[in-house]
Design a protein around this motif. Structure first.
Motif, PDB file in Angstrom:
ATOM      1  N   ILE A 147       0.861  -1.188   0.000  1.00  0.00           N
ATOM      2  CA  ILE A 147       0.000   0.000   0.000  1.00  0.00           C
ATOM      3  C   ILE A 147       0.893   1.232   0.000  1.00  0.00           C
ATOM      4  CG2 ILE A 147      -1.789   1.297   1.204  1.00  0.00           C
ATOM      5  CD1 ILE A 147      -2.754  -1.280   2.446  1.00  0.00           C
ATOM      6  N   PHE A 158      -4.464   6.537  -0.655  1.00  0.00           N
ATOM      7  CA  PHE A 158      -3.923   5.186  -0.530  1.00  0.00           C
ATOM      8  C   PHE A 158      -3.971   4.510  -1.894  1.00  0.00           C
ATOM      9  CE2 PHE A 158      -5.960   6.249   3.551  1.00  0.00           C
ATOM     10  CZ  PHE A 158      -4.837   6.222   4.374  1.00  0.00           C
ATOM     11  N   TYR A 160      -3.103   1.116  -4.177  1.00  0.00           N
ATOM     12  CA  TYR A 160      -2.889  -0.337  -4.148  1.00  0.00           C
ATOM     13  C   TYR A 160      -2.307  -0.735  -5.505  1.00  0.00           C
ATOM     14  CZ  TYR A 160      -5.944  -0.432  -0.002  1.00  0.00           C
ATOM     15  OH  TYR A 160      -6.507  -0.220   1.251  1.00  0.00           O
ATOM     16  N   LEU A 171      -8.731   3.231   4.363  1.00  0.00           N
ATOM     17  CA  LEU A 171      -7.687   2.230   4.234  1.00  0.00           C
ATOM     18  C   LEU A 171      -8.265   0.888   4.646  1.00  0.00           C
ATOM     19  CD1 LEU A 171      -4.701   1.414   3.830  1.00  0.00           C
ATOM     20  CD2 LEU A 171      -4.286   2.101   6.199  1.00  0.00           C
ATOM     21  N   ALA A 173      -7.553  -3.484   4.680  1.00  0.00           N
ATOM     22  CA  ALA A 173      -6.581  -4.560   4.530  1.00  0.00           C
ATOM     23  C   ALA A 173      -7.161  -5.842   5.106  1.00  0.00           C
ATOM     24  CB  ALA A 173      -5.270  -4.206   5.232  1.00  0.00           C
ATOM     25  N   PHE A 181       3.873  -0.884   3.775  1.00  0.00           N
ATOM     26  CA  PHE A 181       3.517   0.502   3.490  1.00  0.00           C
ATOM     27  C   PHE A 181       4.729   1.249   2.924  1.00  0.00           C
ATOM     28  CE2 PHE A 181       0.421  -0.505   6.872  1.00  0.00           C
ATOM     29  CZ  PHE A 181      -0.740  -0.055   6.279  1.00  0.00           C
TER      30      PHE A 181
END
Length: 374
Positions: A147, A158, A160, A171, A173, A181
């Motif tokens: 990310i 953010f 991906y 965010l 996950a 990150f």
């Protein structure tokens, strides 16, 4: 005639008892607003950091509590009114007492030093994870989720890259999957912080910081900006959702169906300062966008940081690269003679804003021919 004792009792009874209750309840109400997420996290890295806080606090209390107790005890025992306490004005040294006074703090310092040394390496944010939690190592073949985090004014972006999607102020996950990150900023320095996940990591323009973490429990958590960055700082918050794998895949599908494309032009619009930005989804992503953000050259008319470093590597503006830059019209080292500017100076020849070069902003061409000044 009432006695002194009865008068005192009457005075005590005359005061109403009900107003005393708010005095007891108010501190409890104030404590009820405290967020204990740092001491009750949901990610393994944050859990290890919590344990470090607890261990350090207990080690320090081992010396603080006895000192406080003995201070109060000595003040009470050797008070002026206690004529039975031993009085020895000639006393000046005790080997046994000196050993106790110095050995206890020394042992605590050694223990704190050992804990700090071990934890500094184990909890290095740049260090890849080797376990999901205290009882489970990372299964062989597990692919981490990458990310890319960008701190904007005043919102969070953010990216991906492996999934080709992006979000603003949300965010998400999957649980028990390592997260890598990559963190940077668009303008001023900021700080990325999800207390339930891991410690805060600075986000700086033109630089990349890293954080490896994992979330172990399904839930919704708060993410904040932990470094003041201007007028909209107080509202620079986002939600972090830990989901099961199937729910995470469903969320990815929702982003792809609801979102819009995110390219350079869309990013430049998003980059403009705004406050209380709602959650936004982007269904597709320019694969070179993060590198352009990191090198501060999303605008194709700007030179990338990586290209500036290339100029420095070739001599820059020093003596070794004196022929590589556009000259001044007057140079005292030539005895006051006027100098000619090269037709294609090094910087201009290196950077042509065609959008095809390193970082996607400029094209790299051959440097201009050097002119001998001797």
């Amino acid at each position: 005639m009432p006695t002194k004792r009865s008068r005192a009792a009457d005075r005590i009874g005359a005061f109403p008892r009900k107003p005393l209750k708010p005095l007891v309840v108010t501190p409890l109400l104030l404590l009820s607003g405290c967020n204990m997420v740092v001491l009750a996290p949901s990610g393994d890295i944050a859990m290890q950091q919590r344990n470090l806080i607890v261990i350090s606090t207990v080690l320090m209390l081992l010396i603080i509590i006895p000192v406080i107790f003995l201070t109060l005890f000595f003040a009470w025992k050797y008070r002026q009114s206690n004529t039975e306490a031993a009085y020895d004005p000639e006393w000046h040294h005790s080997t046994r007492l000196e050993i106790v006074i110095w050995s206890a703090p020394l042992a605590i310092i050694v223990a704190l030093g050992a804990v700090t040394w071990i934890s500094t390496h184990r909890l290095d944010p740049y260090r890849p994870l080797d376990r999901i939690d205290a009882s489970r190592p990372i299964p062989r073949g597990t692919k981490p989720l990458t990310i890319e985090v960008v701190a904007l004014d005043w919102k969070w972006l953010f990216l991906y890259p492996d999934l080709g999607i992006a979000t603003v102020n949300e965010l998400v996950a999957p649980v028990d999957i390592p997260i890598n990150f990559k963190i940077t900023a668009a303008s001023v320095m900021n700080s990325f912080f999800v207390p339930a996940l891991a410690g805060q990591i600075y986000a700086m323009p033109g630089m990349e910081t890293k954080l490896h973490a994992v979330i172990n429990r399904v839930g919704n958590y708060e993410g904040i900006s932990a470094n003041y960055s201007g007028a909209g700082f107080s509202n620079m918050r986002f939600k972090f959702h830990g989901l099961e794998k199937t729910d995470f895949e469903a969320w990815v599908g929702k982003v792809r169906s609801w979102g819009t494309p995110l390219g350079r032009l869309e990013y430049l619009r998003l980059e403009q300062p705004s406050e209380k930005e709602p959650v936004r989804y982007f269904s597709s992503l320019d694969p070179a966008l993060y590198d352009a953000i990191l090198n501060m050259c999303v605008d194709q008319a700007k030179m990338c940081v990586s290209e500036m470093m290339e100029i420095d590597a070739k001599g820059g503006g020093g003596m070794e690269g004196i022929n590589n830059i556009m000259r001044l019209t007057y140079d005292d080292r030539l005895g006051g003679q006027q100098t000619k500017r090269p037709a294609a100076p090094f910087v201009a020849a290196l950077c042509i804003p065609t959008g095809e070069g390193s970082g996607g902003s400029v094209a790299i061409t051959e440097p201009a021919q050097k002119i001998n000044i001797e």
